[in-house]
Design a protein around this motif. Structure first.
Motif, PDB file in Angstrom:
ATOM      1  N   GLY A 160       0.669  -1.025  -0.608  1.00 42.80           N
ATOM      2  CA  GLY A 160      -0.007  -0.188  -0.132  1.00 42.80           C
ATOM      3  C   GLY A 160       0.478   1.133  -0.005  1.00 42.80           C
ATOM      4  N   TYR A 161       2.347   1.075   1.039  1.00 44.15           N
ATOM      5  CA  TYR A 161       3.216   2.428   0.404  1.00 44.15           C
ATOM      6  C   TYR A 161       4.005   3.334  -0.545  1.00 44.15           C
ATOM      7  N   GLU A 162       3.756   1.556  -2.011  1.00 47.38           N
ATOM      8  CA  GLU A 162       4.653   1.758  -2.446  1.00 47.38           C
ATOM      9  C   GLU A 162       3.432   2.371  -4.255  1.00 47.38           C
ATOM     10  N   LEU A 163       1.966   1.919  -3.950  1.00 47.92           N
ATOM     11  CA  LEU A 163       0.641   1.939  -4.624  1.00 47.92           C
ATOM     12  C   LEU A 163       1.187   4.216  -4.858  1.00 47.92           C
ATOM     13  N   ALA A 164       1.198   4.820  -3.990  1.00 44.22           N
ATOM     14  CA  ALA A 164       1.208   6.357  -4.748  1.00 44.22           C
ATOM     15  C   ALA A 164       2.397   6.229  -5.226  1.00 44.22           C
ATOM     16  N   ASP A 165       3.388   6.156  -5.131  1.00 44.39           N
ATOM     17  CA  ASP A 165       4.704   6.102  -6.605  1.00 44.39           C
ATOM     18  C   ASP A 165       3.971   5.579  -7.734  1.00 44.39           C
ATOM     19  N   PHE A 166       3.499   4.766  -8.090  1.00 48.36           N
ATOM     20  CA  PHE A 166       2.699   3.954  -9.319  1.00 48.36           C
ATOM     21  C   PHE A 166       1.918   5.006  -9.793  1.00 48.36           C
ATOM     22  N   PHE A 167       0.408   5.833  -9.038  1.00 47.43           N
ATOM     23  CA  PHE A 167       0.164   6.420  -9.250  1.00 47.43           C
ATOM     24  C   PHE A 167       0.596   8.001  -9.682  1.00 47.43           C
ATOM     25  N   LEU A 168       2.039   8.073  -9.146  1.00 43.02           N
ATOM     26  CA  LEU A 168       2.314   9.803  -9.644  1.00 43.02           C
ATOM     27  C   LEU A 168       3.234   9.371 -11.185  1.00 43.02           C
ATOM     28  N   ASN A 169       3.356   8.430 -11.046  1.00 41.76           N
ATOM     29  CA  ASN A 169       4.500   8.184 -12.350  1.00 41.76           C
ATOM     30  C   ASN A 169       3.549   7.875 -13.356  1.00 41.76           C
ATOM     31  N   ILE A 170       2.399   7.544 -13.208  1.00 43.30           N
ATOM     32  CA  ILE A 170       1.729   8.234 -13.635  1.00 43.30           C
ATOM     33  C   ILE A 170       0.326   9.409 -14.082  1.00 43.30           C
ATOM     34  N   ARG A 171       0.771  10.019 -13.360  1.00 40.28           N
ATOM     35  CA  ARG A 171       0.530  11.318 -13.200  1.00 40.28           C
ATOM     36  C   ARG A 171       1.631  12.245 -13.578  1.00 40.28           C
ATOM     37  N   GLN A 172       2.181  11.514 -13.912  1.00 46.88           N
ATOM     38  CA  GLN A 172       4.077  13.069 -14.389  1.00 46.88           C
ATOM     39  C   GLN A 172       3.648  12.617 -15.880  1.00 46.88           C
ATOM     40  N   LYS A 173       3.315  11.854 -16.383  1.00 46.58           N
ATOM     41  CA  LYS A 173       3.021  11.287 -17.983  1.00 46.58           C
ATOM     42  C   LYS A 173       1.578  11.747 -18.605  1.00 46.58           C
ATOM     43  N   SER A 190      -0.790 -17.403  -1.263  1.00 47.39           N
ATOM     44  CA  SER A 190      -1.040 -16.421   0.217  1.00 47.39           C
ATOM     45  C   SER A 190      -0.260 -15.422   0.399  1.00 47.39           C
ATOM     46  N   GLY A 191       1.295 -15.880  -0.230  1.00 50.23           N
ATOM     47  CA  GLY A 191       2.247 -14.014  -0.450  1.00 50.23           C
ATOM     48  C   GLY A 191       1.637 -12.906  -0.759  1.00 50.23           C
ATOM     49  N   SER A 192       0.477 -13.506  -1.688  1.00 48.21           N
ATOM     50  CA  SER A 192       0.277 -12.132  -2.515  1.00 48.21           C
ATOM     51  C   SER A 192      -0.715 -11.303  -1.560  1.00 48.21           C
ATOM     52  N   VAL A 193      -2.155 -11.581  -0.644  1.00 48.95           N
ATOM     53  CA  VAL A 193      -2.705 -11.198  -0.319  1.00 48.95           C
ATOM     54  C   VAL A 193      -2.577  -9.903   0.224  1.00 48.95           C
ATOM     55  N   GLY A 194      -3.501  -9.392   0.374  1.00 50.94           N
ATOM     56  CA  GLY A 194      -2.721  -7.758   0.703  1.00 50.94           C
ATOM     57  C   GLY A 194      -2.084  -6.950  -0.631  1.00 50.94           C
ATOM     58  N   PHE A 195      -1.792  -7.308  -1.665  1.00 53.61           N
ATOM     59  CA  PHE A 195      -0.138  -6.596  -2.444  1.00 53.61           C
ATOM     60  C   PHE A 195      -1.316  -5.944  -3.409  1.00 53.61           C
ATOM     61  N   TYR A 196      -0.916  -5.321  -4.021  1.00 51.16           N
ATOM     62  CA  TYR A 196      -1.193  -5.040  -5.740  1.00 51.16           C
ATOM     63  C   TYR A 196      -0.310  -4.901  -6.395  1.00 51.16           C
ATOM     64  N   LEU A 197      -1.176  -5.620  -7.470  1.00 48.66           N
ATOM     65  CA  LEU A 197      -0.222  -6.634  -8.966  1.00 48.66           C
ATOM     66  C   LEU A 197      -0.283  -5.274  -9.916  1.00 48.66           C
ATOM     67  N   VAL A 198       0.246  -4.304 -10.120  1.00 53.99           N
ATOM     68  CA  VAL A 198       0.432  -3.535 -11.015  1.00 53.99           C
ATOM     69  C   VAL A 198       1.287  -3.130 -12.636  1.00 53.99           C
ATOM     70  N   SER A 199       1.299  -2.687 -13.039  1.00 57.87           N
ATOM     71  CA  SER A 199       1.390  -2.939 -14.704  1.00 57.87           C
ATOM     72  C   SER A 199       0.753  -1.207 -16.062  1.00 57.87           C
ATOM     73  N   GLY A 200       1.915  -1.580 -16.638  1.00 57.91           N
ATOM     74  CA  GLY A 200       1.611   0.181 -18.037  1.00 57.91           C
ATOM     75  C   GLY A 200       1.017  -1.291 -18.501  1.00 57.91           C
ATOM     76  N   GLU A 201       0.182  -1.818 -18.251  1.00 53.00           N
ATOM     77  CA  GLU A 201      -0.679  -2.909 -19.485  1.00 53.00           C
ATOM     78  C   GLU A 201      -1.670  -3.254 -19.173  1.00 53.00           C
ATOM     79  N   PRO A 202      -2.648  -3.760 -20.062  1.00 51.39           N
ATOM     80  CA  PRO A 202      -4.086  -4.194 -20.067  1.00 51.39           C
ATOM     81  C   PRO A 202      -4.568  -5.099 -18.241  1.00 51.39           C
TER      82      PRO A 202
END
Length: 177
Positions: free
Chosen positions: A19-32, A105-117
């Motif tokens: 969750g803490y790293e998620l803001a950087d993903f969206f910030l990268n989108i916002r910068q573009k 089980s090790g991924s529950v609570g995490f976000y899988l993000v991509s610059g793809e569909p």
């Protein structure tokens, strides 16, 4: 979408973020991209606890003043109406697709993000068209032999917590109106 054997797909860079790293993903989108040119496509239904993540995020974004949002608790964007709801998004918009998924089980609570569909309904064996220029798949529970039952029995607390993290990350990156 699931984070099992098919994850990541060949040639597609996907990252597993907390969750803490998620803001950087969206910030990268916002910068573009300019905020007004970005539409958040929040996929899911209000009729299944685990699958309500998308509509919860959409509702929170609207409450924060975001106007380019498709998929809320009031008007979900789900498997039945996804293709029709896509037609209301103006041409040229950058789409950020957000959906719940099942994983390990090790991924529950995490976000899988991509610059793809995003491939909606993949973890439950559905076949819907890939959507979005960027994607966020929130791993809300463990993939098992009965994925629909698993989504139905997913912790509402976990789903709401993850929806808050996504909405907060978007607001942090794109600013509140």
């Amino acid at each position: 979408m699931e984070d099992g054997k098919e994850w990541p797909a060949a040639g597609v860079e996907r990252k597993k973020l907390n969750g803490y790293e998620l803001a950087d993903f969206f910030l990268n989108i916002r910068q573009k991209h300019i905020r007004d040119n970005v539409t958040f496509l929040c996929i899911g239904t209000d009729r299944s606890t685990g699958d309500a993540l998308g509509p919860l995020v959409g509702t929170k974004l609207v409450q924060l003043g975001f106007t380019n949002v498709v998929g809320t608790l009031k008007e979900p964007c789900d498997a039945v109406n996804l293709e029709a709801r896509m037609t209301i998004i103006p041409q040229g918009q950058v789409i950020v697709a957000i959906d719940a998924c099942l994983g390990t089980s090790g991924s529950v609570g995490f976000y899988l993000v991509s610059g793809e569909p995003l491939q909606p309904a993949q973890s439950v064996g559905g076949s819907l068209p890939a959507v979005g220029h960027y994607s966020v798949a929130a791993v809300v529970n463990v993939k098992g032999p009965k994925p629909y039952w698993t989504l139905q029995m997913t912790s509402l607390y976990k789903v709401m917590q993850m929806a808050d993290e996504i909405a907060d990350a978007v607001a942090s990156a794109f600013g509140k109106e």
